[in-house]
Design a protein around this motif. Structure first.
Motif, PDB file in Angstrom:
ATOM      1  N   LEU A  37      13.180   4.761  16.719  1.00  0.00           N
ATOM      2  CA  LEU A  37      12.166   5.464  15.947  1.00  0.00           C
ATOM      3  C   LEU A  37      10.811   4.861  16.257  1.00  0.00           C
ATOM      4  O   LEU A  37      10.671   3.633  16.272  1.00  0.00           O
ATOM      5  N   LEU A  38       9.825   5.712  16.507  1.00  0.00           N
ATOM      6  CA  LEU A  38       8.465   5.248  16.766  1.00  0.00           C
ATOM      7  C   LEU A  38       7.656   5.298  15.475  1.00  0.00           C
ATOM      8  O   LEU A  38       7.597   6.332  14.811  1.00  0.00           O
ATOM      9  N   TYR A  39       7.058   4.165  15.140  1.00  0.00           N
ATOM     10  CA  TYR A  39       6.167   4.066  13.987  1.00  0.00           C
ATOM     11  C   TYR A  39       4.767   3.711  14.481  1.00  0.00           C
ATOM     12  O   TYR A  39       4.610   3.040  15.506  1.00  0.00           O
ATOM     13  N   SER A  40       3.762   4.145  13.731  1.00  0.00           N
ATOM     14  CA  SER A  40       2.392   3.807  14.112  1.00  0.00           C
ATOM     15  C   SER A  40       1.545   3.553  12.878  1.00  0.00           C
ATOM     16  O   SER A  40       1.836   4.047  11.775  1.00  0.00           O
ATOM     17  N   LEU A  41       0.506   2.789  13.089  1.00  0.00           N
ATOM     18  CA  LEU A  41      -0.524   2.562  12.082  1.00  0.00           C
ATOM     19  C   LEU A  41      -1.863   2.700  12.776  1.00  0.00           C
ATOM     20  O   LEU A  41      -2.128   2.017  13.769  1.00  0.00           O
ATOM     21  N   ILE A  42      -2.693   3.607  12.301  1.00  0.00           N
ATOM     22  CA  ILE A  42      -4.005   3.856  12.872  1.00  0.00           C
ATOM     23  C   ILE A  42      -5.052   3.140  12.031  1.00  0.00           C
ATOM     24  O   ILE A  42      -4.900   2.982  10.820  1.00  0.00           O
ATOM     25  N   GLU A  43      -6.112   2.706  12.668  1.00  0.00           N
ATOM     26  CA  GLU A  43      -7.169   2.002  11.949  1.00  0.00           C
ATOM     27  C   GLU A  43      -7.647   2.796  10.738  1.00  0.00           C
ATOM     28  O   GLU A  43      -7.861   2.245   9.658  1.00  0.00           O
ATOM     29  N   ASN A  44      -7.797   4.097  10.882  1.00  0.00           N
ATOM     30  CA  ASN A  44      -8.253   4.929   9.766  1.00  0.00           C
ATOM     31  C   ASN A  44      -7.234   4.998   8.646  1.00  0.00           C
ATOM     32  O   ASN A  44      -7.593   5.137   7.472  1.00  0.00           O
ATOM     33  N   ASP A  45      -5.921   4.901   8.980  1.00  0.00           N
ATOM     34  CA  ASP A  45      -4.888   4.868   7.948  1.00  0.00           C
ATOM     35  C   ASP A  45      -5.093   3.672   7.038  1.00  0.00           C
ATOM     36  O   ASP A  45      -5.003   3.764   5.820  1.00  0.00           O
ATOM     37  N   ARG A  46      -5.364   2.541   7.643  1.00  0.00           N
ATOM     38  CA  ARG A  46      -5.548   1.314   6.867  1.00  0.00           C
ATOM     39  C   ARG A  46      -6.784   1.410   5.986  1.00  0.00           C
ATOM     40  O   ARG A  46      -6.778   0.974   4.844  1.00  0.00           O
ATOM     41  N   ARG A  47      -7.861   1.985   6.520  1.00  0.00           N
ATOM     42  CA  ARG A  47      -9.077   2.133   5.722  1.00  0.00           C
ATOM     43  C   ARG A  47      -8.826   3.032   4.514  1.00  0.00           C
ATOM     44  O   ARG A  47      -9.280   2.756   3.406  1.00  0.00           O
ATOM     45  N   SER A  48      -8.074   4.128   4.725  1.00  0.00           N
ATOM     46  CA  SER A  48      -7.786   5.050   3.629  1.00  0.00           C
ATOM     47  C   SER A  48      -6.952   4.366   2.559  1.00  0.00           C
ATOM     48  O   SER A  48      -7.196   4.529   1.362  1.00  0.00           O
ATOM     49  N   THR A  49      -5.953   3.575   2.989  1.00  0.00           N
ATOM     50  CA  THR A  49      -5.106   2.862   2.036  1.00  0.00           C
ATOM     51  C   THR A  49      -5.916   1.868   1.229  1.00  0.00           C
ATOM     52  O   THR A  49      -5.782   1.755   0.020  1.00  0.00           O
ATOM     53  N   THR A  50      -6.813   1.142   1.904  1.00  0.00           N
ATOM     54  CA  THR A  50      -7.653   0.156   1.226  1.00  0.00           C
ATOM     55  C   THR A  50      -8.590   0.823   0.233  1.00  0.00           C
ATOM     56  O   THR A  50      -8.766   0.369  -0.896  1.00  0.00           O
ATOM     57  N   ASN A  51      -9.170   1.945   0.632  1.00  0.00           N
ATOM     58  CA  ASN A  51     -10.082   2.661  -0.256  1.00  0.00           C
ATOM     59  C   ASN A  51      -9.349   3.222  -1.480  1.00  0.00           C
ATOM     60  O   ASN A  51      -9.869   3.194  -2.599  1.00  0.00           O
ATOM     61  N   ASN A  52      -8.126   3.730  -1.271  1.00  0.00           N
ATOM     62  CA  ASN A  52      -7.347   4.270  -2.385  1.00  0.00           C
ATOM     63  C   ASN A  52      -6.980   3.188  -3.374  1.00  0.00           C
ATOM     64  O   ASN A  52      -7.018   3.380  -4.592  1.00  0.00           O
ATOM     65  N   LYS A  53      -6.639   1.995  -2.881  1.00  0.00           N
ATOM     66  CA  LYS A  53      -6.315   0.898  -3.774  1.00  0.00           C
ATOM     67  C   LYS A  53      -7.536   0.475  -4.576  1.00  0.00           C
ATOM     68  O   LYS A  53      -7.446   0.149  -5.754  1.00  0.00           O
ATOM     69  N   GLY A  54      -8.702   0.486  -3.920  1.00  0.00           N
ATOM     70  CA  GLY A  54      -9.914   0.067  -4.600  1.00  0.00           C
ATOM     71  C   GLY A  54     -10.362   1.054  -5.660  1.00  0.00           C
ATOM     72  O   GLY A  54     -11.046   0.693  -6.613  1.00  0.00           O
ATOM     73  N   ALA A  55      -9.935   2.311  -5.517  1.00  0.00           N
ATOM     74  CA  ALA A  55     -10.357   3.337  -6.467  1.00  0.00           C
ATOM     75  C   ALA A  55      -9.510   3.358  -7.728  1.00  0.00           C
ATOM     76  O   ALA A  55      -9.842   4.018  -8.704  1.00  0.00           O
ATOM     77  N   ARG A  56      -8.401   2.619  -7.719  1.00  0.00           N
ATOM     78  CA  ARG A  56      -7.518   2.628  -8.875  1.00  0.00           C
ATOM     79  C   ARG A  56      -8.081   1.780 -10.003  1.00  0.00           C
ATOM     80  O   ARG A  56      -8.748   0.820  -9.778  1.00  0.00           O
TER      81      ARG A  56
END
Length: 202
Positions: free
Chosen positions: A183-202
Motif C-alpha cells: 500500500l502506498l501512503y503519502s503526506l504532502i506539505e499542505n496536508d500537514r499545514r491543514s492539520t496544524t491549522n485545524n488543531k489550532g482552531a479548536r
C-alpha cells in the motif's frame, strides 16, 4: 543539500521529543543494535528483505554506517536510530531515504522497532520528529511510505501520523524472499499545514 551532522559517541542528539530522541547511527551503536535485531528477528523478518548471513556481524555494520554517511553527505538519505530519553535504550530505526529533488522534492520513510518496544507509541513519536525535519529543514514537498497490506500495525502507524492511502503497488518489493504488493501512503506539505491549522482552531 542539507548536511546532517553525523554524531560522535557522547554528542547531543539531533532530533528530540518528549520520550525519544533520534540521532545518526555510529560505530559505537553496534552491540546494542545487533542485540536488538537478533532478539527481534522473528518479529521483523516478515516485513523486511531477506537478511544476509553476516547481517549482524560487526563488519557488515561498519559497511552499513559507511553507506549511511554517504547518503547523508549526498543528501539522498538521512538515517536515524531511535533512543528512549529516560535511559538512552536503543528502540529501533527510522530513515528518510530515496530523496529526489528537482520537480519531485520527495522522500520515503522506512522504519523498524525492536519487539520489546512495539506498540508503545515510540515510533509514532519518532515519525512525528522526522516529518518537520523533512518539510521544514529539507524543504521537501511530499513524503511517501509503503507497507504490506496485512501489516496492520504499520498501516495504523502511518494513518495516525497523518499519511493518506493512495493505492496499491503490485509486486512492489521483494520482502522475506517474495515479491509482495504494498500500500502506498503519502503526506504532502499542505496536508500537514491543514492539520496544524485545524488543531489550532479548536
Amino acid at each position: 543539500m542539507i548536511a546532517l551532522p553525523f554524531a560522535k559517541s557522547g554528542s547531543q542528539s539531533f532530533l528530540r521529543g518528549d520520550r525519544v530522541h533520534l540521532r545518526a547511527p555510529v560505530g559505537g551503536d553496534y552491540k546494542a543494535w545487533a542485540a536488538l535485531r537478533a532478539e527481534s528477528r522473528a518479529f521483523l523478518t516478515p516485513w523486511e528483505p531477506l537478511w544476509n548471513e553476516d547481517d549482524l556481524e560487526r563488519g557488515a555494520f561498519r559497511l552499513r554506517i559507511r553507506r549511511y554517511q554517504e547518503e547523508a553527505q549526498s543528501g539522498t538519505g538521512y538515517p536515524f536510530f531511535v533512543f528512549r530519553n529516560s535511559d538512552s535504550r536503543l528502540l529501533g530505526g527510522i530513515t528518510l531515504g530515496n530523496i529526489r529533488r528537482g520537480v519531485a522534492q520527495c522522500g520515503q520513510i522506512g522504519y523498524w522497532c525492536g519487539v520489546p518496544f512495539a506498540g508503545q507509541g515510540y515510533m509514532t513519536e519518532a515519525i512525528g520528529l522526522v516529518i518537520p525535519f523533512a518539510f521544514e529543514q529539507l524543504r521537501l514537498h511530499r513524503l511517501e511510505a509503503a507497507c504490506i497490506p496485512h501489516n496492520k500495525r504499520s498501516t495504523r502507524l502511518l494513518e495516525k501520523a497523518g499519511f493518506q492511502r493512495e493505492g496499491l503497488l503490485r509486486s512492489y518489493l521483494k520482502i522475506n524472499g517474495l515479491w509482495q504488493d504494498h500500500l502506498l501512503y503519502s503526506l504532502i506539505e499542505n496536508d500537514r499545514r491543514s492539520t496544524t491549522n485545524n488543531k489550532g482552531a479548536r
